[in-house]
Design a protein around this motif. Structure first.
Motif, PDB file in Angstrom:
ATOM      1  N   LEU A 165       0.903  -1.171  -0.023  1.00  0.00           N
ATOM      2  CA  LEU A 165       0.152   0.069   0.130  1.00  0.00           C
ATOM      3  C   LEU A 165       0.808   1.384  -0.067  1.00  0.00           C
ATOM      4  O   LEU A 165       0.706   2.195  -0.747  1.00  0.00           O
ATOM      5  CB  LEU A 165      -0.776  -0.048   1.116  1.00  0.00           C
ATOM      6  CG  LEU A 165      -2.057   1.048   1.241  1.00  0.00           C
ATOM      7  CD1 LEU A 165      -3.130   0.537   2.245  1.00  0.00           C
ATOM      8  CD2 LEU A 165      -1.825   2.496   1.600  1.00  0.00           C
ATOM      9  N   ALA A 166       1.897   1.202   0.481  1.00  0.00           N
ATOM     10  CA  ALA A 166       2.631   2.571   0.901  1.00  0.00           C
ATOM     11  C   ALA A 166       3.611   2.664  -0.424  1.00  0.00           C
ATOM     12  O   ALA A 166       3.404   3.836  -0.855  1.00  0.00           O
ATOM     13  CB  ALA A 166       4.006   2.366   1.899  1.00  0.00           C
ATOM     14  N   GLN A 167       3.794   1.696  -0.968  1.00  0.00           N
ATOM     15  CA  GLN A 167       4.780   1.797  -2.394  1.00  0.00           C
ATOM     16  C   GLN A 167       3.817   2.161  -3.226  1.00  0.00           C
ATOM     17  O   GLN A 167       4.097   3.217  -4.295  1.00  0.00           O
ATOM     18  CB  GLN A 167       5.340   0.342  -2.921  1.00  0.00           C
ATOM     19  CG  GLN A 167       6.111   0.580  -4.246  1.00  0.00           C
ATOM     20  CD  GLN A 167       7.382   1.624  -3.922  1.00  0.00           C
ATOM     21  OE1 GLN A 167       8.317   1.333  -2.934  1.00  0.00           O
ATOM     22  NE2 GLN A 167       7.333   2.636  -4.670  1.00  0.00           N
ATOM     23  N   ALA A 168       2.654   1.725  -3.308  1.00  0.00           N
ATOM     24  CA  ALA A 168       1.649   2.219  -4.474  1.00  0.00           C
ATOM     25  C   ALA A 168       1.163   3.673  -4.172  1.00  0.00           C
ATOM     26  O   ALA A 168       1.140   4.656  -5.142  1.00  0.00           O
ATOM     27  CB  ALA A 168       0.280   1.317  -4.228  1.00  0.00           C
ATOM     28  N   LEU A 169       1.342   4.351  -2.834  1.00  0.00           N
ATOM     29  CA  LEU A 169       0.975   5.785  -2.408  1.00  0.00           C
ATOM     30  C   LEU A 169       2.258   6.358  -3.004  1.00  0.00           C
ATOM     31  O   LEU A 169       1.995   7.430  -3.305  1.00  0.00           O
ATOM     32  CB  LEU A 169       0.515   5.528  -0.925  1.00  0.00           C
ATOM     33  CG  LEU A 169       0.397   7.065  -0.326  1.00  0.00           C
ATOM     34  CD1 LEU A 169      -0.799   7.562  -1.094  1.00  0.00           C
ATOM     35  CD2 LEU A 169       0.331   6.811   1.410  1.00  0.00           C
ATOM     36  N   ALA A 170       3.335   6.073  -2.708  1.00  0.00           N
ATOM     37  CA  ALA A 170       4.617   6.535  -3.087  1.00  0.00           C
ATOM     38  C   ALA A 170       4.522   6.715  -4.676  1.00  0.00           C
ATOM     39  O   ALA A 170       4.914   8.012  -5.034  1.00  0.00           O
ATOM     40  CB  ALA A 170       5.682   5.778  -2.796  1.00  0.00           C
TER      41      ALA A 170
ATOM     42  N   LEU B  48       4.565  10.579  -6.511  1.00  0.00           N
ATOM     43  CA  LEU B  48       5.681  11.045  -7.469  1.00  0.00           C
ATOM     44  C   LEU B  48       5.035  11.183  -8.758  1.00  0.00           C
ATOM     45  O   LEU B  48       5.609  12.099  -9.458  1.00  0.00           O
ATOM     46  CB  LEU B  48       6.641   9.834  -7.360  1.00  0.00           C
ATOM     47  CG  LEU B  48       7.545   9.685  -6.204  1.00  0.00           C
ATOM     48  CD1 LEU B  48       8.231   8.271  -6.119  1.00  0.00           C
ATOM     49  CD2 LEU B  48       8.346  10.702  -5.825  1.00  0.00           C
ATOM     50  N   GLU B  49       4.077  10.594  -9.278  1.00  0.00           N
ATOM     51  CA  GLU B  49       3.481  10.968 -10.368  1.00  0.00           C
ATOM     52  C   GLU B  49       3.012  12.140 -10.374  1.00  0.00           C
ATOM     53  O   GLU B  49       2.751  12.661 -11.387  1.00  0.00           O
ATOM     54  CB  GLU B  49       2.632   9.323 -10.858  1.00  0.00           C
ATOM     55  CG  GLU B  49       3.033   8.387 -11.339  1.00  0.00           C
ATOM     56  CD  GLU B  49       1.974   7.362 -11.440  1.00  0.00           C
ATOM     57  OE1 GLU B  49       0.755   7.747 -11.581  1.00  0.00           O
ATOM     58  OE2 GLU B  49       2.202   6.218 -11.660  1.00  0.00           O
ATOM     59  N   GLN B  50       2.184  12.514  -9.399  1.00  0.00           N
ATOM     60  CA  GLN B  50       1.336  13.945  -9.424  1.00  0.00           C
ATOM     61  C   GLN B  50       2.226  14.835  -8.954  1.00  0.00           C
ATOM     62  O   GLN B  50       1.891  16.006  -8.728  1.00  0.00           O
ATOM     63  CB  GLN B  50       0.398  13.749  -7.878  1.00  0.00           C
ATOM     64  CG  GLN B  50      -0.502  12.745  -8.503  1.00  0.00           C
ATOM     65  CD  GLN B  50      -1.712  12.777  -7.282  1.00  0.00           C
ATOM     66  OE1 GLN B  50      -1.695  12.893  -6.197  1.00  0.00           O
ATOM     67  NE2 GLN B  50      -3.136  11.828  -7.927  1.00  0.00           N
TER      68      GLN B  50
ATOM     69  N   ILE C   7      -9.254   8.519  -5.582  1.00  0.00           N
ATOM     70  CA  ILE C   7      -7.683   8.527  -5.029  1.00  0.00           C
ATOM     71  C   ILE C   7      -7.623   6.956  -4.514  1.00  0.00           C
ATOM     72  O   ILE C   7      -6.561   6.343  -5.043  1.00  0.00           O
ATOM     73  CB  ILE C   7      -7.383   9.242  -3.915  1.00  0.00           C
ATOM     74  CG1 ILE C   7      -7.265  10.922  -4.769  1.00  0.00           C
ATOM     75  CG2 ILE C   7      -6.040   8.897  -3.448  1.00  0.00           C
ATOM     76  CD1 ILE C   7      -6.910  11.818  -3.565  1.00  0.00           C
ATOM     77  N   THR C   8      -8.522   6.392  -3.622  1.00  0.00           N
ATOM     78  CA  THR C   8      -8.321   4.907  -3.411  1.00  0.00           C
ATOM     79  C   THR C   8      -8.533   4.078  -4.348  1.00  0.00           C
ATOM     80  O   THR C   8      -7.787   3.230  -4.414  1.00  0.00           O
ATOM     81  CB  THR C   8      -9.312   4.810  -2.017  1.00  0.00           C
ATOM     82  OG1 THR C   8     -10.691   5.090  -2.501  1.00  0.00           O
ATOM     83  CG2 THR C   8      -9.087   5.639  -0.841  1.00  0.00           C
ATOM     84  N   ASN C   9      -9.396   4.336  -5.453  1.00  0.00           N
ATOM     85  CA  ASN C   9      -9.348   3.376  -6.618  1.00  0.00           C
ATOM     86  C   ASN C   9      -8.225   3.292  -7.417  1.00  0.00           C
ATOM     87  O   ASN C   9      -7.621   2.281  -7.781  1.00  0.00           O
ATOM     88  CB  ASN C   9     -10.672   3.841  -7.249  1.00  0.00           C
ATOM     89  CG  ASN C   9     -11.889   3.732  -6.958  1.00  0.00           C
ATOM     90  OD1 ASN C   9     -11.927   2.709  -5.954  1.00  0.00           O
ATOM     91  ND2 ASN C   9     -12.950   4.083  -7.519  1.00  0.00           N
ATOM     92  N   GLU C  10      -7.501   4.485  -7.432  1.00  0.00           N
ATOM     93  CA  GLU C  10      -6.057   4.617  -8.153  1.00  0.00           C
ATOM     94  C   GLU C  10      -5.225   3.760  -7.455  1.00  0.00           C
ATOM     95  O   GLU C  10      -4.317   2.970  -7.896  1.00  0.00           O
ATOM     96  CB  GLU C  10      -5.921   6.105  -8.374  1.00  0.00           C
ATOM     97  CG  GLU C  10      -4.456   6.228  -9.230  1.00  0.00           C
ATOM     98  CD  GLU C  10      -4.493   5.604 -10.571  1.00  0.00           C
ATOM     99  OE1 GLU C  10      -3.599   5.237 -11.256  1.00  0.00           O
ATOM    100  OE2 GLU C  10      -5.644   5.451 -11.154  1.00  0.00           O
TER     101      GLU C  10
ATOM    102  N   ARG D 197      -1.077  -4.154  -9.663  1.00  0.00           N
ATOM    103  CA  ARG D 197      -0.133  -4.412 -10.264  1.00  0.00           C
ATOM    104  C   ARG D 197       1.542  -4.291  -9.762  1.00  0.00           C
ATOM    105  O   ARG D 197       2.537  -4.610 -10.554  1.00  0.00           O
ATOM    106  CB  ARG D 197       0.028  -2.984 -11.271  1.00  0.00           C
ATOM    107  CG  ARG D 197      -1.233  -2.599 -12.123  1.00  0.00           C
ATOM    108  CD  ARG D 197      -0.879  -1.694 -13.229  1.00  0.00           C
ATOM    109  NE  ARG D 197      -2.243  -1.052 -13.859  1.00  0.00           N
ATOM    110  CZ  ARG D 197      -2.578   0.094 -13.266  1.00  0.00           C
ATOM    111  NH1 ARG D 197      -1.781   1.099 -12.703  1.00  0.00           N
ATOM    112  NH2 ARG D 197      -3.678   0.717 -13.672  1.00  0.00           N
ATOM    113  N   LEU D 198       1.347  -4.200  -8.482  1.00  0.00           N
ATOM    114  CA  LEU D 198       2.832  -3.942  -7.647  1.00  0.00           C
ATOM    115  C   LEU D 198       3.273  -5.563  -7.388  1.00  0.00           C
ATOM    116  O   LEU D 198       2.332  -6.622  -6.906  1.00  0.00           O
ATOM    117  CB  LEU D 198       2.801  -3.506  -6.397  1.00  0.00           C
ATOM    118  CG  LEU D 198       3.212  -1.921  -6.770  1.00  0.00           C
ATOM    119  CD1 LEU D 198       2.741  -1.198  -5.430  1.00  0.00           C
ATOM    120  CD2 LEU D 198       4.452  -1.770  -7.093  1.00  0.00           C
TER     121      LEU D 198
END
Length: 470
Positions: free
Chosen positions: A25-30, A34-36, A124-127, A134-135
């Motif tokens: 979860l933390a990596q997906a959030l990171a 970074l993308e934004q 945001i949570t869906n993204e 995918r991780l």
């Protein structure tokens, strides 16, 4: 599978709530941050007293800091609203609390916040859910927490005073000081004690506490302040002549109230009392936002003062976004969460309790007297509710019956409208209603009803339960 509900991601410890899943979860959030390109303002994280909360907060920090995102780490146990307030004050685009709020003791979770200190939207949570899917664990970056501190990637902060001072600045402390109130607080083994005690003692209230030690099993009770879990508080309020009993849930974003007679005051009534107080006694203006399962008494109060009441789906993010769009004065839900214009964009049980005490002090009336005053003006509204468990097979049948075939019982009251905005809600011509919806935080089917009497509301719920055959 990591899925966000109305109150963030919550899961059973050792099953879905594991170190690996928290790191994913933390990596997906990171990756999203970074993308934004919003890493510059850093990330705020805090935690409550649940089992693994402190460790899970560090797991998140280790992943974010390894991705070169500065982490502002609240090391002390913290109420969720304090963390949300810190996200707002720091101007961070994202933040999180490690908590499962009022869920049973074998749960933990992550609540995500966005800029301004509000709950993350479904978009945001869906993204984040998509990114998690995918991780792979080998893609997760992390750095030891202590090394991250040495490299200044993690900064330990203590925002307690800023949060407390903000709430105090919004109170009529002069009136509270003059009232000499005697308050009994039940944090339910959660995190509200220090914050509420500090605010109320600063306002010269006499404050005693029960159930304030660290107990990850919450004393064997569900850490949810309701009519069934606050019996000790009820008894002690009567026995020791307190003006008010206050219960808060595990992460202190919701509250339950016991009046001077030892009666549990339903959150619907608390929300109505505060809205009425702000309009009638303080002379403020603005509409009110409630979710689909919250009292229509608010509609009556709003109409009386020429204001609007806005109905939204369950999930405080819907309340806060509508409050902002409509410049509403107050927003809340029947589970005990609320906020007021000018404060954070999320529910805050500590702030709500403080405003409630101001209300009693300014009006110089008992809680029961104010409730009688409201009922005399706007009539009586009585709520009832029931939670039902179901199997996977039963859930499929329920979905087919309620949302595909759109069937419901034959009611003896005339139907004014039916809404599928969130679950299925039937509005009756006599101002009553009933709603059936799946919980967004627990595997439960929830049924709520409101009528002129509790007996009629309970009768409707029983009819619905029989119809659903659970």
């Amino acid at each position: 599978m990591i899925e966000f509900g109305t109150g963030g991601w919550r899961a059973k410890i050792g099953e879905e709530f594991t170190k690996e899943n928290v790191q994913l979860l933390a990596q997906a959030l990171a990756n999203l941050i970074l993308e934004q390109e919003v890493a510059a303002k850093g990330f705020v994280i805090g935690h409550d007293r649940r089992f693994l909360s402190d460790k899970a907060a560090k797991w998140v920090a280790e992943v974010l800091s390894a991705n070169q995102i500065k982490v502002y780490f609240i090391q002390k146990i913290s109420p969720t609203p304090l963390i949300m307030h810190t996200v707002k004050e720091y101007g961070s685009f994202y933040g999180a609390a490690i908590t499962a709020s009022h869920n049973p003791a074998d749960y933990n979770g992550v609540k995500l916040f966005t800029k301004g200190g509000r709950d993350a939207t479904e978009e945001i949570t869906n993204e984040i859910e998509k990114k998690i899917s995918r991780l792979n664990l080998v893609e997760v970056k992390f750095i030891d927490f202590e090394k991250a501190k040495e490299k200044n990637l993690v900064k330990i902060i203590d925002p307690f005073n800023n949060y407390i001072d903000t709430i105090i600045s919004m109170l009529d402390t002069k009136a509270i000081k003059a009232s000499n109130m005697k308050i009994l607080l039940d944090p339910m083994f959660g995190v509200s004690k220090t914050s509420l005690q500090t605010i109320l003692i600063t306002a010269r209230c006499e404050v005693d506490t029960i159930n304030d030690r660290h107990d990850t099993l919450f004393g064997g009770r569900l850490p949810s302040p309701n009519n069934h879990t606050l019996n000790q508080l009820k008894n002690m309020v009567i026995e020791s002549d307190y003006d008010l009993g206050i219960g808060t849930d595990g992460d202190a974003d919701r509250l339950g109230i016991i009046d001077e007679k030892g009666n549990f005051i339903h959150p619907n009534e608390i929300l109505a009392l505060l809205y009425y107080y702000l309009l009638e006694y303080k002379g403020w203006t603005g509409g009110v936002v409630r979710n689909v399962a919250t009292t229509h008494l608010l509609d009556k109060i709003a109409a009386y003062y020429g204001e609007e009441c806005y109905e939204v789906p369950v999930g405080f993010k819907h309340i806060s976004s509508t409050m902002e769009a409509k410049n509403a004065l107050i927003g809340g839900e029947s589970s005990g969460g609320l906020t007021i214009r000018g404060h954070i964009k999320g529910k805050d049980g500590i702030f709500a309790a403080s405003i409630l005490i101001e209300m009693l002090s300014v009006t110089n009336k008992k809680l029961s007297e104010l409730l009688t005053e409201i009922q005399a003006k706007f009539g009586k509204f009585a709520a009832a509710e029931s939670d039902l468990e179901f199997t996977v097979k039963e859930k499929a049948v329920l979905i087919q019956k309620l949302f595909v075939d759109k069937k419901f019982p034959e009611f003896k009251y005339g139907i004014k409208d039916i809404s599928y905005q969130d679950g299925v809600k039937v509005y009756f011509e006599n101002d009553g209603w009933i709603i059936v919806r799946f919980s967004g935080t627990e595997p439960l089917l929830r049924i709520f009803s409101e009528m002129k009497t509790r007996a009629k509301a309970k009768e409707l719920i029983l009819k619905m339960k029989n119809f659903l055959e659970l």
